[in-house]
Design a protein around this motif. Sequence first.
Motif, PDB file in Angstrom:
ATOM      1  N   SER A   6     -13.062  -0.916   4.891  1.00  0.00           N
ATOM      2  CA  SER A   6     -11.605  -0.710   4.856  1.00  0.00           C
ATOM      3  C   SER A   6     -10.899  -1.867   5.524  1.00  0.00           C
ATOM      4  CB  SER A   6     -11.184   0.563   5.571  1.00  0.00           C
ATOM      5  OG  SER A   6     -12.234   1.431   5.733  1.00  0.00           O
ATOM      6  N   ILE A   7      -9.856  -2.339   4.842  1.00  0.00           N
ATOM      7  CA  ILE A   7      -9.034  -3.411   5.406  1.00  0.00           C
ATOM      8  C   ILE A   7      -7.728  -2.768   5.856  1.00  0.00           C
ATOM      9  CG2 ILE A   7      -7.970  -5.649   4.984  1.00  0.00           C
ATOM     10  CD1 ILE A   7     -10.111  -5.659   2.518  1.00  0.00           C
ATOM     11  N   VAL A   8      -7.453  -2.901   7.146  1.00  0.00           N
ATOM     12  CA  VAL A   8      -6.275  -2.229   7.719  1.00  0.00           C
ATOM     13  C   VAL A   8      -5.470  -3.231   8.542  1.00  0.00           C
ATOM     14  CG1 VAL A   8      -7.565  -0.057   7.837  1.00  0.00           C
ATOM     15  CG2 VAL A   8      -7.425  -1.487   9.877  1.00  0.00           C
ATOM     16  N   THR A  33      -8.682 -12.157   7.912  1.00  0.00           N
ATOM     17  CA  THR A  33      -7.384 -12.742   7.565  1.00  0.00           C
ATOM     18  C   THR A  33      -7.086 -12.472   6.103  1.00  0.00           C
ATOM     19  OG1 THR A  33      -7.815 -14.513   9.145  1.00  0.00           O
ATOM     20  CG2 THR A  33      -6.081 -14.930   7.537  1.00  0.00           C
ATOM     21  N   GLY A  34      -5.902 -11.937   5.824  1.00  0.00           N
ATOM     22  CA  GLY A  34      -5.498 -11.672   4.442  1.00  0.00           C
ATOM     23  C   GLY A  34      -5.201 -12.970   3.700  1.00  0.00           C
ATOM     24  N   GLY A  35      -5.653 -13.049   2.468  1.00  0.00           N
ATOM     25  CA  GLY A  35      -5.487 -14.277   1.689  1.00  0.00           C
ATOM     26  C   GLY A  35      -4.046 -14.551   1.304  1.00  0.00           C
ATOM     27  N   PHE A  36      -3.243 -13.510   1.147  1.00  0.00           N
ATOM     28  CA  PHE A  36      -1.862 -13.693   0.688  1.00  0.00           C
ATOM     29  C   PHE A  36      -0.934 -13.990   1.861  1.00  0.00           C
ATOM     30  CE2 PHE A  36       2.298 -11.989  -0.781  1.00  0.00           C
ATOM     31  CZ  PHE A  36       2.499 -12.862  -1.839  1.00  0.00           C
ATOM     32  N   LEU A  37      -0.932 -13.133   2.869  1.00  0.00           N
ATOM     33  CA  LEU A  37      -0.038 -13.340   4.022  1.00  0.00           C
ATOM     34  C   LEU A  37      -0.595 -14.379   4.992  1.00  0.00           C
ATOM     35  CD1 LEU A  37       1.031  -9.662   4.873  1.00  0.00           C
ATOM     36  CD2 LEU A  37       2.347 -11.400   3.666  1.00  0.00           C
ATOM     37  N   LYS A  38      -1.895 -14.631   4.903  1.00  0.00           N
ATOM     38  CA  LYS A  38      -2.596 -15.557   5.816  1.00  0.00           C
ATOM     39  C   LYS A  38      -2.394 -15.161   7.277  1.00  0.00           C
ATOM     40  CE  LYS A  38      -2.657 -19.326   2.527  1.00  0.00           C
ATOM     41  NZ  LYS A  38      -2.244 -18.468   1.410  1.00  0.00           N
ATOM     42  N   SER A  39      -2.330 -13.847   7.489  1.00  0.00           N
ATOM     43  CA  SER A  39      -2.216 -13.374   8.869  1.00  0.00           C
ATOM     44  C   SER A  39      -3.350 -12.393   9.148  1.00  0.00           C
ATOM     45  CB  SER A  39      -0.845 -12.736   9.113  1.00  0.00           C
ATOM     46  OG  SER A  39      -0.668 -11.664   8.246  1.00  0.00           O
ATOM     47  N   GLY A  40      -3.556 -12.118  10.428  1.00  0.00           N
ATOM     48  CA  GLY A  40      -4.708 -11.309  10.836  1.00  0.00           C
ATOM     49  C   GLY A  40      -4.647  -9.872  10.355  1.00  0.00           C
ATOM     50  N   ASN A  41      -5.795  -9.346   9.952  1.00  0.00           N
ATOM     51  CA  ASN A  41      -5.939  -7.908   9.741  1.00  0.00           C
ATOM     52  C   ASN A  41      -7.327  -7.526  10.233  1.00  0.00           C
ATOM     53  OD1 ASN A  41      -7.515  -8.759   7.506  1.00  0.00           O
ATOM     54  ND2 ASN A  41      -5.878  -8.382   6.039  1.00  0.00           N
ATOM     55  N   SER A  42      -7.690  -6.267  10.101  1.00  0.00           N
ATOM     56  CA  SER A  42      -9.005  -5.828  10.589  1.00  0.00           C
ATOM     57  C   SER A  42      -9.792  -5.203   9.453  1.00  0.00           C
ATOM     58  CB  SER A  42      -8.843  -4.775  11.694  1.00  0.00           C
ATOM     59  OG  SER A  42      -8.283  -5.357  12.836  1.00  0.00           O
ATOM     60  N   GLN A  89      10.175  -9.884   0.921  1.00  0.00           N
ATOM     61  CA  GLN A  89       9.651  -8.658   1.530  1.00  0.00           C
ATOM     62  C   GLN A  89       8.353  -8.264   0.817  1.00  0.00           C
ATOM     63  OE1 GLN A  89      11.809  -8.706   4.320  1.00  0.00           O
ATOM     64  NE2 GLN A  89      11.314  -6.547   4.215  1.00  0.00           N
ATOM     65  N   VAL A  90       7.301  -8.035   1.599  1.00  0.00           N
ATOM     66  CA  VAL A  90       6.016  -7.631   1.011  1.00  0.00           C
ATOM     67  C   VAL A  90       5.608  -6.294   1.620  1.00  0.00           C
ATOM     68  CG1 VAL A  90       3.574  -8.229   0.783  1.00  0.00           C
ATOM     69  CG2 VAL A  90       5.289 -10.034   0.750  1.00  0.00           C
ATOM     70  N   LYS A  91       5.245  -5.337   0.762  1.00  0.00           N
ATOM     71  CA  LYS A  91       4.801  -4.033   1.272  1.00  0.00           C
ATOM     72  C   LYS A  91       3.292  -4.091   1.532  1.00  0.00           C
ATOM     73  CE  LYS A  91       7.272  -0.341   0.079  1.00  0.00           C
ATOM     74  NZ  LYS A  91       7.808   0.690  -0.810  1.00  0.00           N
ATOM     75  N   VAL A  92       2.881  -3.908   2.781  1.00  0.00           N
ATOM     76  CA  VAL A  92       1.452  -3.946   3.113  1.00  0.00           C
ATOM     77  C   VAL A  92       0.962  -2.521   3.345  1.00  0.00           C
ATOM     78  CG1 VAL A  92      -0.301  -4.942   4.624  1.00  0.00           C
ATOM     79  CG2 VAL A  92       1.832  -6.160   4.248  1.00  0.00           C
ATOM     80  N   GLY A  93      -0.176  -2.199   2.689  1.00  0.00           N
ATOM     81  CA  GLY A  93      -0.729  -0.840   2.744  1.00  0.00           C
ATOM     82  C   GLY A  93      -0.950  -0.431   4.177  1.00  0.00           C
ATOM     83  N   GLY A  94      -0.845   0.662   4.447  1.00  0.00           N
ATOM     84  CA  GLY A  94      -1.811   1.693   4.540  1.00  0.00           C
ATOM     85  C   GLY A  94      -3.180   1.038   4.827  1.00  0.00           C
ATOM     86  N   ALA A  95      -3.968   1.136   3.861  1.00  0.00           N
ATOM     87  CA  ALA A  95      -5.338   0.624   3.953  1.00  0.00           C
ATOM     88  C   ALA A  95      -5.866   0.389   2.549  1.00  0.00           C
ATOM     89  CB  ALA A  95      -6.230   1.628   4.671  1.00  0.00           C
ATOM     90  N   SER A  96      -6.752  -0.602   2.424  1.00  0.00           N
ATOM     91  CA  SER A  96      -7.494  -0.794   1.170  1.00  0.00           C
ATOM     92  C   SER A  96      -8.946  -0.473   1.477  1.00  0.00           C
ATOM     93  CB  SER A  96      -7.399  -2.247   0.701  1.00  0.00           C
ATOM     94  OG  SER A  96      -6.049  -2.622   0.559  1.00  0.00           O
ATOM     95  N   ALA A  97      -9.499   0.502   0.764  1.00  0.00           N
ATOM     96  CA  ALA A  97     -10.875   0.930   1.075  1.00  0.00           C
ATOM     97  C   ALA A  97     -11.792   0.800  -0.135  1.00  0.00           C
ATOM     98  CB  ALA A  97     -10.866   2.372   1.571  1.00  0.00           C
ATOM     99  N   PHE A  98     -12.972   0.265   0.093  1.00  0.00           N
ATOM    100  CA  PHE A  98     -14.018   0.153  -0.930  1.00  0.00           C
ATOM    101  C   PHE A  98     -15.159   1.086  -0.525  1.00  0.00           C
ATOM    102  CE2 PHE A  98     -11.812  -3.862  -0.524  1.00  0.00           C
ATOM    103  CZ  PHE A  98     -11.609  -4.293  -1.827  1.00  0.00           C
ATOM    104  N   VAL A  99     -15.616   1.906  -1.462  1.00  0.00           N
ATOM    105  CA  VAL A  99     -16.746   2.810  -1.172  1.00  0.00           C
ATOM    106  C   VAL A  99     -17.933   2.338  -2.021  1.00  0.00           C
ATOM    107  CG1 VAL A  99     -17.554   5.206  -1.195  1.00  0.00           C
ATOM    108  CG2 VAL A  99     -15.133   4.711  -0.731  1.00  0.00           C
TER     109      VAL A  99
END
Length: 108
Positions: A6-8, A33-42, A89-99
């Motif tokens: 999960s990317i949060v 780091t997100g490829g689009f915003l180029k800022s930190g995520n986890s 303005q960019v809407k950033v999720g929630g979370a993106s999850a891969f199962v």
Amino acid sequence: MKLVISIVQDVDAENLVEEITKKNFRVTRMSTTGGFLKSGNSTLLSGIEDEKVEEYLNIIKNNCKTREITKTIQSINIPGQAMIPVPIQVKVGGASAFVIDVEEFKRY
Ligand code: 2BA
């Protein structure tokens, strides 16, 4: 067993990891780091028994908020004119999850 990736957003990660471990799931947090915003995520990695995946995904759903982020992009370069930065303005999720199906899991 499944591997849930999960990317949060960083701001949600601290509480989320606490909730996950409180519910007796295991988790590894990586700084990414997100490829689009180029800022930190986890990015969180968790090995989850098949029958518990739904419960685990609900924890993610309930602890991650969608937010609007302002990203500044450069306007197109028109010869003779200055490059004016344009905020969008960019809407950033929630979370993106891969199962993902896990073929084998070993702990030594
Ligand atoms: P970023 O790549 O920094 O993307 C941040 C947000 O920017 C995305 O939020 C989305 O709303 C927007 N965005 C991304 N690419 C775009 C584009 N080409 N045009 C317009 N807007 C765009 P989320 O979709 O919630 O994604 C949050 C973060 O999750 C992403 O950060 C990335 O690190 C990860 N992510 C999302 N989908 C992914 C995927 N399919 N594969 C790998 N990583 C993914």
